[in-house]
Design a protein around this motif. Structure first.
Motif: not given
Lengths: 798, 229
Positions: A288-315
């Motif tokens: 949840t913390n990572v997703e929130a940081a992503m929404l705020r635009g605080d992150l330059r990259a996320i190393v991830c797996t299939g858990t982010l194949d689907l998901g909320i729209d990060w424009g």
């Protein structure tokens, strides 16, 4: 159709106009079943809700109007926020709530007593709702159901459960209209069939295809290594791409690979770019913390797996990096769509092969993705374990007549052809356990009274409800610091291999194993240590049939698209040995490191090769070839033993292989693992008891024992049949072996090489060797034990 | 020690750990098995409404029959928790009951009471809280500080050799006591390194793994495992 007047201001204020498919969705809102196929970023979800907003704006009414089902809890919450904006801005009299596993008890009770107009939920939460006795009252006025990401749900048992739930909903609300929202798929008609009330038709709408994506393979400046999946060689180049883009998603195929990559990435991240990690084994807070940081635009990259194949729209995502071979073209396309989630801008993705074979796979996948040549995975009819759970859920809601339920179930797409005998077998399983030995007449779960089936003991409903769902619990243990901080989860098996002092990676940090306490892995932080390789759960899919065919084509044509190093490698193989062909099986035998090796180039995916390895080594054991173990990859099987395989053809007789599958393979660990999932879903065992867990000192036993017992004493039992069918399609993948056998038709090229061949060399370096439990192994085990005894100076005790 | 069993001496008495998990005292022609948990599936159905395959009693007795055939003991000691509870003993399937009677035929049969089946059960045979034979004391639950030569069950110990797959049920042995693995089919296990179990045994102790042969391995020292800091 024009935008309804009440909704127009919202669009006008933003300078938006309706997409063609959105207008069509409004026009055809009365269709009993409607499937929208649209690329990501096309405003798909809003399209699904426009008719609901229009109807409720024009004709406000109390009660549940629209049910939205998505595979992700996060989506349900995100959609709620997105819908609230127009509803509040336009002052529409619409109440919107979400209901997932995270919703509080109080909120859930309120929702049942007074349902909102729009309820956003998941298949599991919907199944739970349907198990309540007041389900008819909750759903009687339901007008629309919107199934989001239906293409993803359709691939799994979660979809089967959902489509059964729809059959129940339709019985409670006969005028219910169904809407499905899907990404681009190879066979829309198949999804449409699942969505509609069977055998009724389903209309299909196609949105305009998006921009052609910008796809390339990473130029890391040097050839990838021969084997392995970590792609550590590419880290500098990947960091450079992250620097050049706003936000990057770095996809991995397994959690372990993501962990290793993330750890090493940070060791080289000299600019300290804000990069986080996200996968299914991390704690919820962490994700949840990572997703929130992503929404705020605080992150330059996320190393991830299939858990982010689907998901909320990060424009803000403008680059997707796929690490390793994508395995499925369809999944690659899905991941590509996560970048530039806006219409009119091409998605950009870079593929990073982790080894030489994956260079072939990446080139083939790029071709296929650009050609829109998606791979299909026909799933076959709906599995009976999910049906058993559905019957139990139905029983929780109140008495039912068998004829009615059977007719209702056959309106669910996956079960349209369900035979009455299979239905009866499932019903009998739910009622009595379905054993040949009728032991439980006194304790049966369901009773037939006056023509209606019902729970013998209504208190059983509570247990059944706790077991609802089809997502497999792989048996994981929580990893915690002594202070209690939860870091994530590891598989039980991995935990059982740890000795105090061992170090491993979790959440990108190195930790030291201190001990097992109850069901918790206790660790301390050890940033200075070198980690042992972590082994987590997380799917490792085999490369699809379609993609494998393209790879074989690339090899045959010595394609000019291949980078120099890979072309040279193949050319050398052609000189030293032979190149594999789709219509023949290449078998190479050679001696290396004092062992004999046989490489079978089956190109059937690693699941099938693993099965083939088990079958072949079993036959080799019988022939006295003393096999010691094997390694399966997506492309080949490498068997290692004490003697040379002189006649590989004798091992590959289709009849013998099939017979081996039917008989001894049923004792295999893969079958047992499949059984565990089946038995849990069907309700034979409960999610926690007595499957894989023990609480304190109350020892419980493994489902493997139940499996062995059934095989021995009740081989015709329903759950064994379900297990066999599922394993054939899934982990065992005997279907792919059949596909391979029919492809090669007994045509074999046996090359007895003087030494390891260029193509086989990487196989020698692969991890994950499966030992053969034969005479040799038992002997080695006794020898090892004797050495340990001697070292410990304990011989006097013996 | 024959090819697959493991022979040792406990408190001066020669004993053999069989790969099946049974203990043989050749001098007494005595076979000891622990934690059969007969009738477990019936109890689960009765108590929890869980309907497990109702074959575990049959499976356990089938394996016991093989051991009895091979060793021909004059005396059998069932070391407690022979039945999952006393009601399960009452409710034993007639076929299983007949099978058990046949196995008991012609030999002394001793039921040691366990925590699951305290008190007389519904079957033939003698009931005892504990029993001493040939310098060995048989009781269900090990007693801390017991005199040397204690043989017990109860904990269902399991252990594995790192790198060789799943943990297996095992005997635990030190210079003065022996803990038997659970013999019943539907029995789980407690890791031999668990403090509750490990602390019972001396630092120098063996786990004897069951399976296709009995394999003795050193049990990691008590000071290294389960230690709380």
């Amino acid at each position: 159709m024009d935008l309804p007047a009440r909704l127009a201001p919202f669009f006008a204020r933003r300078g938006w106009s309706l997409h063609r498919h959105q207008a069509e969705m409004l026009e055809r809102a009365e269709e009993p079943a409607l499937l929208l196929i649209a690329p990501t970023g096309a405003g798909k979800t809003l399209s699904g809700f426009l008719p609901t907003l229009a109807e409720l704006a024009e004709n406000p009414r109390p009660g549940l109007h629209t049910l939205y089902v998505s595979p992700l809890k996060a989506l349900a919450a995100d959609i709620r926020r997105n819908l609230l904006t127009p509803v509040e801005e336009l002052g529409l009299p619409i109440r919107i709530e979400d209901r997932t596993g995270d919703t509080s008890q109080a909120a859930r009770r309120r929702q049942r007593a007074d349902p909102p107009h729009i309820l956003l939920t998941t298949p599991e939460s919907l199944a739970l709702l349907l198990s309540y006795e007041d389900a008819p009252r909750i759903f009687e006025g339901l007008s629309r159901v919107v199934v989001d990401e239906i293409h993803a749900l359709a691939e799994s048992k979660r979809g089967d459960q959902l489509f059964l739930a729809l059959s129940r909903l339709q019985a409670l609300a006969p005028d219910l209209r169904r809407v499905g929202l899907s990404a681009t798929v190879d066979d829309p008609a198949e999804i449409a069939h699942l969505l509609a009330r069977s055998p009724d038709p389903c209309a299909i709408l196609h949105a305009d295809p998006g921009e052609r994506p910008d796809l390339s393979m990473l130029d890391a400046g040097r050839a990838p290594p021969w084997a392995g999946g970590a792609a550590l060689h590419a880290i500098p180049a990947v960091l450079e791409e992250v620097r050049r883009h706003r936000t990057t998603l770095i996809f991995h195929n397994t959690r372990a690979q993501a962990e290793i990559f993330f750890h090493n990435l940070w060791l080289q991240n000299d600019d300290a770019l804000p990069i986080a990690i996200h996968h299914g084994s991390l704690s919820r807070e962490q994700r949840t913390n990572v997703e929130a940081a992503m929404l705020r635009g605080d992150l330059r990259a996320i190393v991830c797996t299939g858990t982010l194949d689907l998901g909320i729209d990060w424009g803000n995502v403008d680059l997707v990096i796929q690490m390793g071979g994508p395995k499925y073209v369809k999944r690659l396309v899905q991941r590509i769509g996560r970048a530039n989630h806006r219409a009119g801008v091409p998605s950009k993705a870079i593929l990073v092969p982790a080894n030489r074979f994956e260079v072939l796979e990446c080139v083939a996948a790029i071709d296929a993705a650009l050609a829109g040549d998606l791979d299909g995975t026909p799933r076959g009819p709906g599995p009976l374990d999910v049906l058993c759970q559905h019957i139990l859920i139905r029983a929780c809601a109140g008495p039912f007549a068998a004829d009615d339920l059977y007719a209702e179930i056959r309106t669910a797409g996956p079960y349209a052809d369900l035979a009455r005998a299979d239905f009866e077998a499932c019903l009998d399983f739910c009622a009595t356990g379905g054993y040949a030995l009728k032991a439980y007449d006194r304790w049966r779960r369901l009773l037939l009274r006056d023509g209606f089936w019902q729970l013998r003991d209504p208190r059983a409903a509570k247990r059944i409800r706790m077991n609802i769902g089809t997502i497999e619990d792989t048996g994981t243990l929580s990893v915690r610091l002594r202070s209690g901080t939860h870091l994530g989860e590891v598989e039980e098996y991995f935990a059982s291999t740890l000795t105090p002092g061992d170090t491993f990676l979790i959440g990108g940090q190195v930790v030291r194993f201190e001990g097992l306490k109850e069901m918790t892995v206790e660790v301390t932080r050890r940033p200075d240590a070198t980690p042992r390789v972590g082994r987590f759960g997380g799917g490792k899919f085999p490369t699809s049939v379609a993609l494998t065919r393209r790879i074989l084509d690339l090899i045959r044509q010595s394609s000019p698209d291949l980078p120099r190093h890979t072309a040279d490698w193949l050319a050398l193989q052609a000189r030293v040995s032979r190149l594999p062909r789709a219509e023949r099986m290449l078998v190479e035998t050679f001696e290396a490191e004092d062992r004999w090796h046989a490489a079978f180039w089956g190109f059937a995916g690693w699941n099938a090769h693993q099965t083939l390895g088990l079958l072949l080594t079993h036959r080799m054991e019988a022939q006295g070839l003393d096999p010691l173990g094997f390694v399966a990859t997506d492309y080949a099987l490498l068997v290692t033993g004490l003697r040379e395989v002189e006649d590989p053809g004798s091992l590959l007789d289709p009849r013998d292989l099939r017979e081996g599958f039917e008989t001894w393979l049923q004792g295999n660990a893969v079958m047992k693992r499949t059984f565990r999932g089946v038995a849990t879903i069907a309700g034979l065992i409960e999610k926690n008891l007595p499957g894989s867990r023990k609480t304190g000192r109350q020892a419980t036993f493994s489902t493997d024992i139940l499996y062995d017992t059934l095989v021995k004493y009740d081989p015709g039992h329903l759950l064994l049949r379900v297990t066999r069918e599922e394993a054939q399609r899934g982990l065992v993948d005997f279907g792919r072996i059949e596909e391979m056998l029919s492809r090669i038709q007994g045509r074999l090229d046996h090359v007895r090489a003087p030494h390891v061949t260029p193509l086989a060399a990487p196989l020698l370096l692969e991890r994950g060797r499966v030992p053969v439990e034969g005479r040799g192994r038992e002997r080695l085990m006794a020898e090892q034990a004797a050495r340990l005894l001697e070292e410990a100076g304990l011989e006097d005790l013996t | 020690m024959n090819g697959t069993a493991f022979s040792f001496t406990l408190n001066g008495t020669a004993a053999v750990a069989l790969p099946s998990g049974a203990l043989l005292l050749p001098s007494e022609r005595l076979l000891c098995i622990s934690d059969l948990h007969l009738g477990k599936s019936e109890r689960m159905a009765r108590r929890r409404g869980v309907m497990l395959p109702p074959y575990e009693t049959r499976a356990t007795l089938d394996r016991l029959a093989l051991d009895l055939d091979a060793t021909q003991p004059a005396c059998v000691v069932a070391l407690g928790d022979s039945f999952d509870d006393l009601a399960a003993s009452e409710a034993l399937d007639p076929e299983d009951r007949a099978r058990l009677v046949a196995l008991q035929d012609g030999r002394r049969w001793i039921w040691i009471e366990g925590n699951h089946d305290a008190g007389p059960n519904a079957q033939d045979g003698e009931g005892h809280a504990s029993l001493t034979v040939a310098g060995l004391t048989f009781r269900h639950i090990a007693e801390p500080g017991a005199a040397p030569g204690e043989v017990s069950g109860h904990y269902h110990p399991k252990f594995g050799l790192p790198g060789f797959g799943d943990r297996r049920p095992c005997f635990l042995l030190d210079a003065s006591r022996l803990v038997l693995p659970a013999y019943g089919t539907y029995t789980g296990g407690l890791d031999a390194r668990d403090p509750a179990l490990r602390s019972l045994l001396a630092d120098r102790a063996l786990a004897i793994l069951t399976g296709s042969r009995a394999i003795p391995v050193p049990l990691p020292g008590a000071q290294r495992v389960g230690q709380r800091v």
